[in-house]
Write a protein that holds these residues in place. Structure first.
Motif, short mmCIF file in Angstrom:
data_model
loop_
_atom_site.label_atom_id
_atom_site.label_comp_id
_atom_site.label_asym_id
_atom_site.label_seq_id
_atom_site.Cartn_x
_atom_site.Cartn_y
_atom_site.Cartn_z
N ASN A 1 0.85 -1.19 0.00
CA ASN A 1 0.00 0.00 0.00
C ASN A 1 0.89 1.24 0.00
OD1 ASN A 1 -1.60 2.23 0.93
ND2 ASN A 1 -3.05 0.82 1.86
N THR B 1 -0.42 4.37 -0.32
CA THR B 1 -1.47 5.38 -0.08
C THR B 1 -2.32 5.61 -1.34
OG1 THR B 1 -0.30 7.45 -0.63
CG2 THR B 1 0.01 6.54 1.60
N GLU C 1 -6.57 7.39 3.44
CA GLU C 1 -5.53 7.09 2.45
C GLU C 1 -5.12 5.62 2.47
OE1 GLU C 1 -3.32 9.12 0.26
OE2 GLU C 1 -5.15 10.30 0.24
N ILE C 2 -5.01 5.08 3.66
CA ILE C 2 -4.57 3.69 3.78
C ILE C 2 -5.73 2.73 3.56
CG2 ILE C 2 -3.61 1.98 5.37
CD1 ILE C 2 -2.03 4.29 6.67
N GLU C 3 -6.85 2.98 4.20
CA GLU C 3 -7.95 2.02 4.14
C GLU C 3 -8.62 1.99 2.77
OE1 GLU C 3 -10.55 2.50 7.47
OE2 GLU C 3 -8.92 2.22 8.93
N THR D 1 -7.09 2.46 -0.04
CA THR D 1 -6.17 1.70 -0.88
C THR D 1 -6.18 0.22 -0.53
OG1 THR D 1 -4.79 3.68 -1.07
CG2 THR D 1 -3.81 1.60 -1.75
N ASP D 2 -6.29 -0.09 0.76
CA ASP D 2 -6.45 -1.49 1.17
C ASP D 2 -7.64 -2.13 0.46
OD1 ASP D 2 -4.29 -1.63 2.89
OD2 ASP D 2 -5.47 -1.33 4.71
N VAL E 1 3.11 -1.58 3.94
CA VAL E 1 2.85 -0.16 3.71
C VAL E 1 4.17 0.62 3.57
CG1 VAL E 1 1.68 1.91 4.54
CG2 VAL E 1 0.74 -0.36 5.08
N LEU F 1 -0.32 3.09 11.74
CA LEU F 1 0.17 1.75 11.41
C LEU F 1 0.42 0.94 12.67
CD1 LEU F 1 2.65 2.30 8.44
CD2 LEU F 1 0.24 1.70 8.37
N THR G 1 6.10 -0.15 8.87
CA THR G 1 6.52 0.74 7.80
C THR G 1 7.71 0.12 7.08
OG1 THR G 1 5.84 2.68 9.08
CG2 THR G 1 7.33 3.06 7.23
#
Length: 235
Positions: free
Chosen positions: A102, A104, A121-123, A125-126, A140, A155, A162
């Motif tokens: 991921n 972002t 941004e993360i979720e 894309t997940d 990520v 995270l 990371t």
């Protein structure tokens, strides 16, 4: 008056020191305030990870074909917006058995952003990664490796690490030969290599990838995904 000037000077020094510390922290590849961060895995085994940032784009097929020729699995850190634009290219990466990361949704610097922005941004894309058929939790990587508090905090809260890198030929060189030589001269067991081939319109990055694959294979290195690299981590 002198005392006021002294206090002003001390204040300026403190502000400068804090700003400098924040800048160093923001750009650090192997340190952050919350949770684990990895730029290289400590191991004696000659295993390394080849990682690609950004995309997918119409360059995906050429990259996958080259990796197949060398029977290598890599890790692709994909951008959510690019997945939306090129979903079929993203599916090709999954179908070829590579690891997905991921990177972002918008590829904006994850600095001075709200918790809700980072979460989205993360979720988001997940979810897009799951929609292309990838069933594992993506590793990520922050865009430009920029992060301060919110990004690593999120995270760490969700038990995710990371992933950065310790070799970045694209940052220092433009010529293919120089990039390959840089990697050969600095490679170590457990290294994580970062490349950016997705937006290249010259095919120079493909030549760089092939040069790295060939030269390091000749030196006895094995290319693995990030997840597999951790299996070799010295205890």
């Amino acid at each position: 008056m002198k005392r006021k000037l002294a206090y002003s000077g001390i204040g300026f020094i403190l502000i400068f020191a804090l700003a400098f510390s924040a800048y160093k922290l923001m750009n650090a590849r192997d340190y952050q305030l919350f949770g684990p961060i990895t730029s290289r895995v400590e191991t004696q085994e000659k295993v390394i990870a080849l990682t690609f940032d950004d995309g997918p784009t119409d360059k995906t097929g050429s990259i996958l074909s080259l990796l197949e020729d060398y029977e290598v699995k890599a890790t692709f850190f994909l951008i959510g917006q690019d997945i939306e634009e090129h979903p079929e290219e993203a599916k090709k990466i999954v179908e070829a058995g590579h690891q997905i990361g991921n990177h972002t949704y918008s590829h904006k610097r994850m600095v001075l952003k709200s918790p809700s922005f980072i979460k989205n941004e993360i979720e988001k894309t997940d979810a897009l990664i799951a929609n292309i058929g990838y069933q594992e939790t993506p590793v990520v990587r922050p865009p430009y490796v920029k992060k301060l508090i919110g990004f690593p905090y999120y995270l760490n809260k969700h038990q995710r690490e990371t992933i950065t890198w310790n070799l970045e030929p694209d940052t220092f060189f433009t010529k293919t030969e120089d990039k390959i030589n840089y990697v050969k001269e600095n490679i170590q067991p457990g290294s994580i290599i970062l490349l950016h081939p997705m937006y290249d319109q010259t095919d120079n990055e493909l030549q760089t990838i092939e040069g790295i694959l060939q030269s390091l294979t000749d030196e006895g290195y094995t290319f693995v995904t990030i997840d597999d690299l951790f299996k070799f981590k010295a205890s």
